[in-house]
Design a protein around this motif. Structure first.
Motif, PDB file in Angstrom:
ATOM      1  N   LEU A 267       0.821  -1.208   0.000  1.00  0.00           N
ATOM      2  CA  LEU A 267       0.000   0.000   0.000  1.00  0.00           C
ATOM      3  C   LEU A 267       0.854   1.257   0.000  1.00  0.00           C
ATOM      4  N   CYS A 268       1.965   1.239   0.719  1.00  0.00           N
ATOM      5  CA  CYS A 268       2.741   2.485   0.734  1.00  0.00           C
ATOM      6  C   CYS A 268       3.555   2.663  -0.543  1.00  0.00           C
ATOM      7  N   ALA A 269       3.998   1.563  -1.144  1.00  0.00           N
ATOM      8  CA  ALA A 269       4.741   1.700  -2.406  1.00  0.00           C
ATOM      9  C   ALA A 269       3.816   2.155  -3.529  1.00  0.00           C
ATOM     10  N   ASN A 270       2.612   1.645  -3.525  1.00  0.00           N
ATOM     11  CA  ASN A 270       1.646   2.057  -4.534  1.00  0.00           C
ATOM     12  C   ASN A 270       1.273   3.532  -4.345  1.00  0.00           C
ATOM     13  N   ALA A 271       1.028   3.922  -3.109  1.00  0.00           N
ATOM     14  CA  ALA A 271       0.703   5.332  -2.821  1.00  0.00           C
ATOM     15  C   ALA A 271       1.809   6.249  -3.317  1.00  0.00           C
ATOM     16  N   LEU A 272       3.035   5.792  -3.165  1.00  0.00           N
ATOM     17  CA  LEU A 272       4.166   6.596  -3.622  1.00  0.00           C
ATOM     18  C   LEU A 272       4.084   6.858  -5.133  1.00  0.00           C
ATOM     19  N   GLY A 273       3.638   5.849  -5.864  1.00  0.00           N
ATOM     20  CA  GLY A 273       3.488   6.044  -7.313  1.00  0.00           C
ATOM     21  C   GLY A 273       2.475   7.132  -7.633  1.00  0.00           C
ATOM     22  N   ILE A 274       1.356   7.109  -6.917  1.00  0.00           N
ATOM     23  CA  ILE A 274       0.346   8.156  -7.134  1.00  0.00           C
ATOM     24  C   ILE A 274       0.939   9.525  -6.789  1.00  0.00           C
ATOM     25  N   CYS A 275       1.651   9.590  -5.677  1.00  0.00           N
ATOM     26  CA  CYS A 275       2.259  10.862  -5.274  1.00  0.00           C
ATOM     27  C   CYS A 275       3.230  11.351  -6.345  1.00  0.00           C
ATOM     28  N   ASP A 276       4.045  10.451  -6.866  1.00  0.00           N
ATOM     29  CA  ASP A 276       4.985  10.835  -7.926  1.00  0.00           C
ATOM     30  C   ASP A 276       4.242  11.413  -9.128  1.00  0.00           C
ATOM     31  N   ASP A 277       3.182  10.733  -9.496  1.00  0.00           N
ATOM     32  CA  ASP A 277       2.383  11.197 -10.629  1.00  0.00           C
ATOM     33  C   ASP A 277       1.827  12.592 -10.346  1.00  0.00           C
ATOM     34  N   ALA A 278       1.261  12.756  -9.157  1.00  0.00           N
ATOM     35  CA  ALA A 278       0.664  14.051  -8.798  1.00  0.00           C
ATOM     36  C   ALA A 278       1.727  15.157  -8.766  1.00  0.00           C
ATOM     37  N   CYS A 279       2.883  14.866  -8.187  1.00  0.00           N
ATOM     38  CA  CYS A 279       3.948  15.879  -8.100  1.00  0.00           C
ATOM     39  C   CYS A 279       4.412  16.303  -9.483  1.00  0.00           C
ATOM     40  N   GLU A 280       4.738  15.323 -10.297  1.00  0.00           N
ATOM     41  CA  GLU A 280       5.234  15.667 -11.635  1.00  0.00           C
ATOM     42  C   GLU A 280       4.183  16.400 -12.442  1.00  0.00           C
ATOM     43  N   SER A 281       2.957  15.929 -12.340  1.00  0.00           N
ATOM     44  CA  SER A 281       1.881  16.564 -13.108  1.00  0.00           C
ATOM     45  C   SER A 281       1.642  17.986 -12.629  1.00  0.00           C
ATOM     46  N   ALA A 282       1.683  18.191 -11.327  1.00  0.00           N
ATOM     47  CA  ALA A 282       1.450  19.527 -10.776  1.00  0.00           C
ATOM     48  C   ALA A 282       2.560  20.478 -11.203  1.00  0.00           C
ATOM     49  N   LEU A 283       3.796  19.995 -11.137  1.00  0.00           N
ATOM     50  CA  LEU A 283       4.922  20.853 -11.506  1.00  0.00           C
ATOM     51  C   LEU A 283       4.860  21.199 -12.991  1.00  0.00           C
ATOM     52  N   ARG A 284       4.574  20.202 -13.808  1.00  0.00           N
ATOM     53  CA  ARG A 284       4.482  20.438 -15.242  1.00  0.00           C
ATOM     54  C   ARG A 284       3.362  21.452 -15.534  1.00  0.00           C
ATOM     55  N   TYR A 285       2.238  21.236 -14.895  1.00  0.00           N
ATOM     56  CA  TYR A 285       1.111  22.141 -15.121  1.00  0.00           C
ATOM     57  C   TYR A 285       1.462  23.560 -14.670  1.00  0.00           C
TER      58      TYR A 285
END
Lengths: 397, 409, 409, 397
Positions: A267-285
C-alpha cells in the motif's frame, strides 16, 4: 547506509517505467472512465505485463518465478502505480498471494497451484476474508466476545469441506482463478482459534461470483462478492492447520508471513506512485499553464503547495525504501505498518493539493486530477482507518 | 438587539423543505443510477414540484407572486434542498435570486409587465446571468496588492440596429445556461462608459448554448455564444443593473447561497454517517460506541455547527449592511470568509463520513462518494480558495484596487 | 427575529474596554519583564482600575450595584480584556460571573444583605468556586458511552456543630483561589441526598490556599484545603445551588467566557502581525504585499471571525435556552463546540502570527510567544479537547448518562 | 539499498547516546529553566563533549579532527538532540562552520584557525549574516532591487578592512571565538555580487557583542547582537574572493559548499532527536499514567495520537538518513531542503501531540512537554517559513 540500487533492481525499475509509460498510462484514463464496473478490466494489459514478469515476480525461481527482493517489488509497484495505481495493484495482488503460497503451502500444493499460475498469463490470485457483516472485526476482533468476525462456514465431509456463506469486497474476485478463503471451522471459539484457510479454485462447484462493486477509485481493479452454496473443497486444499489459519495470514500473531508484511509495503509503495504522478503533473502544469501572462509557478501559493507535495512524497519514498529493505532483512519492525498509515495521509494530501493547483477549468475538474484523488481515497479504509492505526500502534514497543 | 431566534415562517419553511427533501428528493437523488457522478441528469420533475411549492420564486417579492424571502431564509432553504440534492438546490437558488434582482430591483415597470407573467406562470422558467467573458482570467494572482492589468474588459458587444440590439460575443461559466429561458447578459455598448445588461430570451435568434460536463458544477452550467443575436430595444436594463449584477459576479456571491448549499451536502453526509454508526456493529458494539468513531462524529458536528453560524451570519449581513456600518459586524467580506471556511470543512466532513462506512464509503453507487464529490465541487468552484484568500487579504491590508482595474475585472 | 445588531450599550462598553486595554493594560502587560511566562505576577492595580470601571461586577444585576450585563456582553468584554491581558480577563470573568450567580440567583435575602455590601464595596473582593475534588479524575475516557463508575463523588464534608459548619476536605483547580475573599464550596452533608454549597470567607479558620505555578492557568488558580474549617450555619446556600454551580463545573462552562478570552488572545496576535506586516519591508515591499504573507493573514482573519460567530452564538444561547426549545438553535452543547473550535484555531492563529515576525517571533520578551503560550493554555485547559469531543459524541449519540453517574462527576 | 550502519557509525551513535543519557539529559530542564539568557550556557558540558570529539568531528583528520561522514553527523545530532535540542545545536554549529572552513578557506587560514579551534575545548564558531533590517532578504533577495539585504559595510584601508554596522540573532555570538562575517564591499551592485566574507576573531578591536536574545526555545543555545564600530580585520582574513562571498556561503549559487548543504541536514537531524524524545516520552507516559484505573494507553484517541507521532517520526528518520547519504555521495538534490521543510511540520506536530497526551496536570503543563514544543517552534523561522519553502521549491527540476 546506502541508498543506491543494484543493477538488477535498477533494471527492473527501468523495465517497469518503460511498461508504465508505453502501455499503462495510455489506457489509464480510458479504463477509469468505463461506467460498467464489470468492464473496466482488460486482459490485454495483464497479458503484456505478465510476459515481462510483472505477474509472477514474487514467485521463487525454483517454481519458475523471478524471485525478486522486496526492494525491487517496491520499486516496480511505484513505477506501475505512477501510470495507474489500480493496474499496479492488479499485478501486485498476485505477489501478495504468491508470497503466501511460498510461506504457508505444502510442496504438493505449490506443485498443484504455483505451476499453473506461472504458466498462464491470465492466472490471477485473490483472497477472501471480509464479509458483509465482518470487516474490521477480522482485523481487530474484540477481546471479550468470540462472536464477531467472519461467518462463512466450512464443515468436514469425508475428504471434502463444504463451504457456505458469502464474502464481500474481494479484490480480483471477478477475474481470479484461485482464492485463499478464510472460513470458520469452529464457531464456538474466538475468531483466532476457529478459522481455517482453504485454497479455492474459481471453478469449484457451488462457488460463484456475485455483484462486481462499483468503486469510485481503483476502477480497473475489480472487487466483487463471492457466494458459497455447498461449495466442495478437497481437504488437500487446507492451508496449514485446521483452525490455524488466522495466525498464518497474519491476522492474529501478525508479521509472521511474508504475505502479511507485504500488504503494508504494497500500500505504501503504490501510494508513492500516485504521489509521484501528482507531483510531476502539478509541476508540469504549474510551469506551462499561465495566469495573467505568467506561468502559474510564479504564484507563491502554488510554490508552497508544490513544496508540501514534494516534501511529503520524498519522505514517503525514503520510508518505503527503508521498509522494503527491512523486509528483505526479515527485521521485525513496526515500520511497515506506520509507513502504510503514513502513506494514507500523504497520498490523500498530495492528491488534494494537485487538484487545488489544477483548479476547476472550464467548469470541470481535470479528469486526471480527479482520478488520482479518487484512487487515493481508497487508502482511507485500507491503510488509514482508525482500526488499522490502532492495530499498528499496539505493535510499538 | 442580538437575537438568534428564527421567525415562525423560517422554522416552518425549513420543516417543509426538509420534509420535501426527505420524502421526495432523496428517493430520486440517491437511486444508485443517479449517484453516478458521471451521468447525473437534472431531475426536472422534482424541479417542477419545487417550483409549485414556491421555491423557484422564493426571493421574489410577495406582491409579485413570490415568497419575498430574505437572504437568511433563502440560505436555510438552500441548505435543506442541498441535503436532498445539490443540483436541485443550485438551480433553484440561481433562479430565485436572479428573479428577485431582475424583477424586483432592476426592471422598469414596462419590462416587468411583459416578463413577470412569463416567469411566475411557467414552472420551468429559469433564469441565468451571463457575465463572465469566455476565456478571460480574472484571478488576482501575482497582481495581488498591485493594480491589475485592464486586459480583462467586457468584450461582448451590443450595437443598436433600428429597434433592436445586436449582440456578439461569448460568455462562459453561466449557471443555469442549459435550462434558462431568459438570460441577463453583460454587454459593452460603444460610446458608453460603463457596461450594460441586456435581457435575452433563450429563443432569441443568434444565441447558442453549450452545456458543460455534468459531473462538475452543481446544477447545470454552460457557455453561451451570441452571433448577431437580436433582442428588442427595450430589453435594456437601467444603468444600475450592470454594477449590481457584475459586482456580485455570479448569483450567490455576496449572499452565501452556495455556502448554504455546501452545508447541506455536509449535513447529508453527517446524517448518513450518524445513522450508520448507530446501526453497524463492530467489536460487539455499535460503531458509535467506539471512542474513535464518536470523536470523528463530534468533529463533524463541530464543523457543521460552526460553518452554519458563519453562513447565517453572512446571509443576514448581506441583508443588513447597516450592521457593518454600526460596527456590530466587521467590515470584511463575510461571504468570502464563509466560502473558504465552509468549503474546507465540508470536504473534511464528507471524507470522514465516508470513512465511517469502510468499504461501502468508496462505492460510486452509494451516497457517500457523491457527497465527497459534491463537496469538492464547492471547494474548487470559481477561482478557488487561494484566490479568495488573496481578495480577503487585500481588504485586510486596506488596499483599494484602482477603479479602472475593478471595472476591468 | 434573527438579528446580529449589537445594542448601543454593547457597542459602547466594547469601545470603552478596548480603549482601556489599549491605553492601560497593554503598556503594563507587554512590558518585556512581564512577558516572561515563567514569572507573571497579577497586575493588581489594573484589576483595581477595572473594578472601578464596573468590570468586576459586570454581570451583577443593576439594582444590586452591578452592570447587569447579559452573557453576550460579558463575552464581548472578556475578549477585549484578553486582547490586553489574559490573566486580567480571567480573574474578572470569574468574579463577575460568580457574583451574578451567587448574589443574584442563589443567596437568601439575609445572606445577600450580609455579603453584597462587602462585595460591591471592595475592589479586591474576588470570588472563587471550589467544586473539583482534589486528585479526582472526571474524564469519560474508556467509559465513553457506558455508565461511569461512581467513584468520583464529593468527598469534602460539612458537619453541623452547634451554630457552625465544620468543613474537611480538599479542592483543586480552583480559579481565583489565591485572591478570592469568598469561596463557594461544594460539600457533602451526611444524611442529605445531594451535595450542597457553603460560602467560606478566605479568612475563615482552617482554610488554606496553595497557589499554582503562575505560568500555566490564566488568571490565578490554586488548591484549597479545609481542615476543621468553621463557618456560620447560615452560610449554607439553598438546594439549587450545588446543581447550578456543579453543572457548570467551573465558571465559564455553559457560557463561553473562556472561549471569548481565547478569542482575545488570538486577536491580539493577529493585530500585532497585521501591524508588523505593514511596517516590515522585505524584498523591497512591505510583508503584507507578499502573497504568502497576505494569505496567512487572511487565514487568521477567517479563523477569528468564524470563532467569534461561534462564541457569540453560544453566549447568546446560554442566555436563551428557549431558542433551543423552539429549534432556532440545535440541541447541542454550543459552548463545548466553541471551546474545541476556538482553542484549536487560536493556537494556529498565534503560531502563524509569530512566524510573520521571523526571529522576533520566538523571543520570550516579545508579545508573540506570550500569545502562543496563552493560546496553548486554553487548548489544554480542563480535560482537553479529546475529552470535550467525547462528551459531545455522547450527546450526539443520544446517550443519557445514568443520573447516579452524573451526580458523581 | 542498505540501511545498516558501519561499525564506526554505530560506535559514534552509541558514544553520543551515552553522553546524551549521562551528561546532557540530566541538565536539560535545568538549563531551560534559567531565566537570564546570558546564563543558560554552561562550558562544562561543552568541554566534556569536546573531549569526546563532539565539537570537532567535522574537521578533516589532517587538521586534527575526526572527519566523520554526514551519516555519522546526522546520527550524532539526533542522539544529542534527543536529550537536548539546543545543546546538540551548540555542538553541531561548530561542524557547520568547520565544513565551511574546509570548503572555502586557504591552507594558511586553516593553519591559523583550524589548529587553535581543534586544540581548545572552548573554541566555538559562528557566522553573522542576518541584520536587524535584513533577514529573509539575504536568503531570497528580490530580483528587481539591489538595495535590500545586509548593510554591514567593509571598506579597504591598506592591509585591513574597516567594518561598521550590526548583526542580529547571531548564534553562538556571546560565546564564540571566531566568526564568519558577511559584509557589503560594493553597495552599488545587487547583493549577490557585492558581498565579501571575513574571518573575525572575537577579540577584534572595534567588535563587540551586544544583547543576548531571550529566546523562548533553544534556551541553552545563545544568540546575540554583534556590533562593529570601525572594527579592523586584516585582508588575510578575507574568505575567497572579494565580492564573491555569497556564492561560497551558498546564498546565491546554492549547494556548492558543504556548509550550506549541512545546514539543511542539521535542522532535520536535530528535529528528529526532538521527535524521538517526544515519541518515547509519550509512549512511556501513556503506558504508566492511569485514567479511571486503566493506563492511558487504552484510550483510542491516545493510540491514534501516538500512531501519528511515530509515523511522522519514522518517515523523518528515513528521510534524514537518505539526505545524509546523498551528502556523503555529493549528490546534487533538492532533498535536503525538502527534508528541512518537512522536519518543521513534523517536529511541531509531534511535540504538540505530545503536549496533548500529557494534558495539563495539576493546572500546569509538564515542563518537558512544554520545552519540546518551545524548542520545536524555532523551526518555524529557520526551516519552515514561506521564504525557505519557496527557495527549496525553486530548486526542484
Amino acid at each position: 547506509m546506502d541508498f543506491s540500487l543494484s543493477n538488477e533492481q535498477r533494471s527492473w525499475q527501468m523495465l517497469a517505467r518503460k511498461f508504465a509509460d508505453e502501455e499503462i498510462r495510455p489506457i489509464s484514463l480510458q479504463c477509469d472512465a468505463i461506467d460498467t464496473p464489470r468492464e473496466t478490466w482488460t486482459w490485454d494489459i495483464i497479458k503484456k505485463g505478465s510476459k515481462l514478469g510483472f505477474r509472477t515476480m514474487a514467485v521463487p525461481k525454483k517454481w519458475g518465478g523471478q524471485e525478486t527482493d522486496f526492494v525491487t517489488q517496491a520499486l516496480v509497484m511505484t513505477e506501475l502505480a505512477k501510470a495507474d495505481s489500480a493496474i499496479s495493484k492488479a499485478f501486485s495482488q498476485n505477489w501478495k498471494w504468491s508470497h503466501l503460497i511460498s510461506a504457508a503451502c505444502t510442496e504438493e500444493q505449490k506443485q498443484r497451484f504455483l505451476t499453473p499460475f506461472v504458466a498462464d498469463d491470465t492466472f490471477v490470485l485473490g483472497k477472501g476474508i471480509t464479509e458483509p457483516g465482518a470487516g474490521s472485526d477480522n482485523r481487530m476482533p474484540p477481546a471479550d466476545d468470540p462472536k464477531p468476525g467472519l461467518k462463512l462456514k466450512a464443515e468436514r465431509s469425508g475428504d471434502e469441506w463444504i463451504l457456505n456463506g458469502e464474502k464481500a469486497f474481494i479484490a480480483n474476485a471477478p477475474v481470479g482463478k484461485l482464492f485463499f478463503i478464510d472460513a470458520r471451522t469452529d464457531p464456538t471459539v474466538p475468531l483466532k482459534q476457529g478459522i481455517t484457510m482453504f485454497l479455492v479454485p474459481s471453478d469449484t462447484p457451488g462457488f460463484r461470483i456475485g455483484k462486481v462493486f462499483n468503486k469510485s477509485g481503483w476502477r480497473f481493479y475489480q472487487n466483487g462478492e463471492m457466494i458459497f452454496e455447498n461449495a466442495r473443497v478437497p481437504h488437500a486444499n487446507v492451508v496449514g492447520e485446521v483452525n490455524g489459519a488466522v495466525k498464518k495470514s497474519g491476522g492474529g500473531g501478525g508479521d509472521t508471513t511474508g504475505g502479511d508484511l507485504f500488504g503494508d509495503l504494497e500500500l505504501c509503495a503504490n501510494a508513492l506512485g500516485i504521489c509521484d504522478d501528482a507531483c510531476e503533473s502539478a509541476l508540469r502544469y504549474a510551469k506551462t499553464a499561465t495566469q495573467g501572462g505568467e506561468v502559474l509557478f510564479v504564484q507563491q501559493h502554488v510554490q508552497l503547495k508544490i513544496n508540501r507535495m514534494f516534501a511529503m512524497t520524498e519522505a514517503l519514498r525514503s520510508f518505503v525504501l527503508r521498509v522494503a529493505w527491512e523486509h528483505d532483512r526479515r527485521i521485525h519492525s513496526h515500520n511497515a505498518g506506520l509507513a502504510m498509515n503514513y502513506s494514507c495521509d500523504a497520498v490523500q494530501e498530495v492528491t488534494e493539493l494537485y487538484m487545488d493547483i489544477r483548479g476547476a477549468q472550464g467548469g470541470a475538474m481535470d479528469h486526471h486530477a480527479d482520478k488520482l484523488a479518487r484512487d487515493a481515497f481508497i487508502w482511507g479504509h485500507l491503510a488509514g482507518d482508525s482500526v488499522s492505526r490502532m492495530k499498528v500502534t499496539r505493535r510499538i514497543q | 438587539m442580538y437575537n438568534l431566534h428564527l421567525s415562525a415562517e423560517q422554522l416552518e419553511i425549513r420543516d417543509t423543505v426538509r420534509d420535501f427533501a426527505t420524502r421526495e428528493i432523496k428517493p430520486v437523488a440517491l437511486k444508485s443510477d443517479r449517484l453516478d457522478v458521471c451521468d447525473r441528469r437534472l431531475p426536472m420533475q422534482l424541479l417542477d414540484q419545487a417550483s409549485q411549492m414556491g421555491l423557484r420564486t422564493l426571493a421574489l417579492s410577495e406582491d409579485r407572486g413570490g415568497a419575498g424571502a430574505d437572504h437568511l431564509t433563502c440560505c436555510i432553504v438552500t441548505e435543506e434542498l442541498a441535503a436532498g440534492d445539490a443540483d436541485i438546490a443550485a438551480v433553484l437558488a440561481t433562479t430565485s435570486w436572479l428573479g428577485h434582482l431582475l424583477i424586483d430591483r432592476l426592471m422598469s415597470d414596462a419590462q416587468r409587465e411583459r416578463l413577470l407573467p412569463k416567469f411566475t406562470g411557467d414552472d420551468r422558467f429559469h433564469l441565468a446571468f451571463a457575465g463572465h467573458e469566455a476565456d478571460t482570467d480574472t484571478r488576482l494572482g501575482v497582481n495581488y496588492h498591485r493594480p491589475a492589468s485592464a486586459a480583462a474588459g467586457v468584450r461582448t458587444t451590443a450595437v443598436k440596429a433600428g429597434n433592436e440590439w445586436v449582440i456578439n460575443g461569448a460568455k462562459d461559466y453561466v449557471a443555469n445556461a442549459p435550462i434558462a429561458k431568459l438570460f441577463a447578459v453583460l454587454v459593452e455598448i460603444a460610446g458608453q462608459l460603463k457596461p450594460k445588461i441586456l435581457l435575452v430570451p433563450a429563443d432569441a435568434p443568434g444565441i447558442s448554448v453549450r452545456a458543460h460536463d455534468k459531473a462538475w458544477p452543481h446544477g447545470c452550467g454552460g457557455d453561451v455564444a451570441f452571433k448577431d443575436c437580436r433582442v428588442p430595444a427595450d430589453n435594456l436594463l437601467g444603468d444600475d443593473a450592470a454594477a449590481l449584477l457584475a459586482s456580485i459576479d455570479a448569483p450567490g456571491e455576496g449572499i452565501p447561497l452556495f455556502q448554504a448549499l455546501n452545508l447541506g451536502i455536509g449535513r447529508a453526509a453527517y446524517d448518513a454517517a450518524l445513522d450508520y454508526a448507530h446501526l453497524r456493529v463492530q467489536g460487539g458494539r455499535p460503531l458509535i460506541e467506539h471512542q474513535a468513531i464518536g470523536s470523528k462524529l463530534a468533529e463533524m458536528a463541530i464543523r457543521l455547527e460552526v460553518a452554519r453560524a458563519t453562513v447565517w451570519q453572512a446571509a443576514w449581513a448581506s441583508d443588513h449592511p447597516e450592521a457593518i456600518a454600526d460596527r456590530s459586524l466587521p467590515d470584511l467580506p463575510l461571504q468570502t470568509i464563509a466560502q473558504v471556511f465552509t468549503s474546507e470543512m465540508m470536504v473534511k466532513a464528507t471524507k470522514d463520513a465516508a470513512e465511517i462506512f469502510g468499504a461501502m464509503g468508496v462505492m460510486r453507487d452509494m451516497p457517500l462518494q457523491k457527497y465527497i464529490h459534491d463537496a469538492r465541487v464547492c471547494l474548487h468552484s470559481g477561482n478557488g480558495n487561494s484566490e479568495a484568500k488573496l481578495r480577503l487579504a487585500e481588504i485586510i491590508a486596506g488596499y483599494r484596487r484602482p477603479v479602472q482595474a475593478l471595472a476591468a475585472e
